[in-house]
Motif scaffolding. Structure first.
Motif, PDB file in Angstrom:
ATOM      1  N   ASN A  36      63.727  22.280 -71.549  1.00 51.53           N
ATOM      2  CA  ASN A  36      63.497  23.724 -71.619  1.00 51.53           C
ATOM      3  C   ASN A  36      62.344  24.111 -70.688  1.00 51.53           C
ATOM      4  OD1 ASN A  36      63.660  26.422 -72.495  1.00 51.53           O
ATOM      5  ND2 ASN A  36      62.113  26.077 -74.068  1.00 51.53           N
ATOM      6  N   GLN A  51      63.376  34.323 -74.109  1.00 53.72           N
ATOM      7  CA  GLN A  51      62.953  33.321 -73.133  1.00 53.72           C
ATOM      8  C   GLN A  51      64.109  32.857 -72.263  1.00 53.72           C
ATOM      9  OE1 GLN A  51      62.604  29.269 -74.448  1.00 53.72           O
ATOM     10  NE2 GLN A  51      62.999  28.932 -72.279  1.00 53.72           N
ATOM     11  N   THR A  52      63.881  32.798 -70.946  1.00 57.57           N
ATOM     12  CA  THR A  52      64.856  32.211 -70.039  1.00 57.57           C
ATOM     13  C   THR A  52      64.360  30.842 -69.577  1.00 57.57           C
ATOM     14  OG1 THR A  52      63.817  33.519 -68.260  1.00 57.57           O
ATOM     15  CG2 THR A  52      65.898  34.325 -69.190  1.00 57.57           C
ATOM     16  N   SER A  53      65.308  30.022 -69.108  1.00 54.83           N
ATOM     17  CA  SER A  53      64.972  28.624 -68.852  1.00 54.83           C
ATOM     18  C   SER A  53      65.770  28.059 -67.687  1.00 54.83           C
ATOM     19  CB  SER A  53      65.251  27.790 -70.108  1.00 54.83           C
ATOM     20  OG  SER A  53      65.141  26.411 -69.856  1.00 54.83           O
ATOM     21  N   THR A  83      69.941  28.593 -70.103  1.00 47.37           N
ATOM     22  CA  THR A  83      70.130  29.353 -71.331  1.00 47.37           C
ATOM     23  C   THR A  83      69.077  30.437 -71.501  1.00 47.37           C
ATOM     24  OG1 THR A  83      68.776  27.861 -72.681  1.00 47.37           O
ATOM     25  CG2 THR A  83      71.130  27.345 -72.491  1.00 47.37           C
ATOM     26  N   THR A  84      69.403  31.410 -72.343  1.00 52.90           N
ATOM     27  CA  THR A  84      68.474  32.453 -72.777  1.00 52.90           C
ATOM     28  C   THR A  84      68.342  32.334 -74.295  1.00 52.90           C
ATOM     29  OG1 THR A  84      69.109  33.925 -70.956  1.00 52.90           O
ATOM     30  CG2 THR A  84      68.029  34.936 -72.860  1.00 52.90           C
ATOM     31  N   ARG A  85      67.116  32.229 -74.787  1.00 54.08           N
ATOM     32  CA  ARG A  85      66.876  32.007 -76.214  1.00 54.08           C
ATOM     33  C   ARG A  85      66.119  33.171 -76.840  1.00 54.08           C
ATOM     34  NH1 ARG A  85      66.071  26.897 -73.817  1.00 54.08           N
ATOM     35  NH2 ARG A  85      67.351  25.250 -74.742  1.00 54.08           N
ATOM     36  N   TRP A  95      63.395  33.646 -79.785  1.00 52.70           N
ATOM     37  CA  TRP A  95      62.452  32.949 -80.664  1.00 52.70           C
ATOM     38  C   TRP A  95      61.962  33.893 -81.753  1.00 52.70           C
ATOM     39  CZ3 TRP A  95      60.784  27.815 -80.147  1.00 52.70           C
ATOM     40  CH2 TRP A  95      61.169  27.154 -78.971  1.00 52.70           C
ATOM     41  N   VAL A 115      63.647  28.804 -82.856  1.00 52.22           N
ATOM     42  CA  VAL A 115      64.727  29.465 -82.137  1.00 52.22           C
ATOM     43  C   VAL A 115      65.648  30.153 -83.135  1.00 52.22           C
ATOM     44  CG1 VAL A 115      66.707  29.164 -80.611  1.00 52.22           C
ATOM     45  CG2 VAL A 115      64.621  27.836 -80.220  1.00 52.22           C
ATOM     46  N   HIS A 164      68.212  32.262 -82.026  1.00 55.31           N
ATOM     47  CA  HIS A 164      69.545  32.350 -81.432  1.00 55.31           C
ATOM     48  C   HIS A 164      69.473  31.855 -79.993  1.00 55.31           C
ATOM     49  CE1 HIS A 164      73.639  33.835 -80.845  1.00 55.31           C
ATOM     50  NE2 HIS A 164      73.246  34.359 -79.699  1.00 55.31           N
ATOM     51  N   THR A 165      70.545  31.204 -79.547  1.00 52.50           N
ATOM     52  CA  THR A 165      70.681  30.781 -78.152  1.00 52.50           C
ATOM     53  C   THR A 165      71.971  31.351 -77.599  1.00 52.50           C
ATOM     54  OG1 THR A 165      69.495  28.702 -78.579  1.00 52.50           O
ATOM     55  CG2 THR A 165      70.820  28.828 -76.568  1.00 52.50           C
ATOM     56  N   ALA A 179      75.234  29.147 -72.547  1.00 48.27           N
ATOM     57  CA  ALA A 179      74.649  28.736 -71.275  1.00 48.27           C
ATOM     58  C   ALA A 179      75.424  29.322 -70.108  1.00 48.27           C
ATOM     59  CB  ALA A 179      74.625  27.215 -71.183  1.00 48.27           C
TER      60      ALA A 179
END
Length: 291
Positions: A168, A184-186, A190-192, A194, A201, A203-204, A207
């Motif tokens: 991440n 949060q982007t990674s 993925t975009t999560r 928090w 987390v 929700h995710t 991808a």
């Protein structure tokens, strides 16, 4: 301050010109001109709104600058980081400014205080690449390429939580207005979402095909935007469905940033994206049509 290229904005009373040399001049019926030195001596890495008439920026010169939108003048300059400032942020209408750096630290500055930082947030093992502050500026979330997201008490500097997810590599963080959630982007594509209360987390999103570079949340907290190295941006629903709403395609290189634009009484809801292809595009939020 120093800007790429030349932008001319024609207003009803005067014309304001932003030149690459770093000067700002007003010409027209008013007949006056102003000259300002650049706020930074090297490339600008990040910029964020501070107050309705102020913005904050950070750059390769290791400094943080507070400037006036109206005059173009640099009002404050903070120096304390040992390497490039990678991110800057502030809570809306707050007098506190936060900056992250390649020196692995985060600092807090007081707009009306001393020139030195009022708080330090050390603890990441690699460059800090994400900052999100709560609306009341009491809590701060930070993200890094060390695969961690941390939560801090801005008054004491205490780390209130740390979460690590394999691969991440955080690229951006933003707080959902009026909610305890952080987006949060990674680099793991993925975009999560928090939950900042327990730093878990919530929700995710599915991808994507490419690294996610940036994210933003609408002022009503209903939608999230994420941009991609694939050249597109994606609109996500933050309500119960939490599904993909639409995509904005048209850039030829990495979409580096995305933002929801303020909505006027007679304006359709819009978003803007910027890209390494040297363009900024404005889109109708709901139809993905370009304006």
């Amino acid at each position: 301050w120093r800007a790429m290229g030349k932008l001319q904005s024609k207003l009803s009373f005067h014309t304001t010109t932003y030149r690459a040399e770093g000067s700002v001049g007003q010409t027209g019926s008013i007949g006056t001109s102003q000259q300002h030195s650049p706020a930074h001596t090297d490339a600008v890495s990040s910029v964020a709104a501070l107050k309705p008439d102020l913005c904050v920026s950070g750059g390769r010169d290791k400094s943080v600058a507070v400037c006036s939108w109206r005059s173009g003048a640099a009002l404050r300059r903070f120096v304390g980081h040992k390497r490039e400032v990678t991110k800057v942020t502030s809570a809306l209408d707050s007098s506190r400014v936060f900056s992250a750096s390649r020196d692995k630290t985060v600092m807090m500055w007081e707009l009306h205080g001393a020139s030195g930082p009022s708080q330090h947030f050390p603890g990441h093992e690699l460059v800090v690449t994400g900052l999100a502050v709560s609306p009341d500026a009491s809590r701060l979330c930070t993200g890094s390429r060390d695969n961690t997201v941390c939560k801090w008490d801005t008054e004491t500097g205490e780390c209130l939580g740390r979460a690590t997810i394999s691969r991440n590599l955080v690229t951006h963080l933003c707080w959902v207005p009026g909610e305890p959630y952080v987006i949060q982007t990674s680099e793991d594509k993925t975009t999560r979402i928090w939950d900042s209360r327990e730093l878990q987390v919530a929700h995710t999103f599915p991808a994507k095909q490419h690294i996610q570079t940036c994210c933003d949340v609408s002022q009503d907290g209903r939608y999230c935007l994420s941009s991609s190295q694939g050249g597109e941006a994606t609109l996500w629903d933050l309500r119960q469905t939490r599904g993909r709403v639409c995509e904005y395609r048209g850039h030829f290189q990495t979409t580096t940033s995305c933002v929801f634009l303020p909505r006027g009484p007679a304006l359709a809801p819009s978003v803007a994206t910027s890209s390494s292809d040297s363009t900024v595009k404005v889109w109708h939020r709901d139809t993905a049509g370009r304006g």
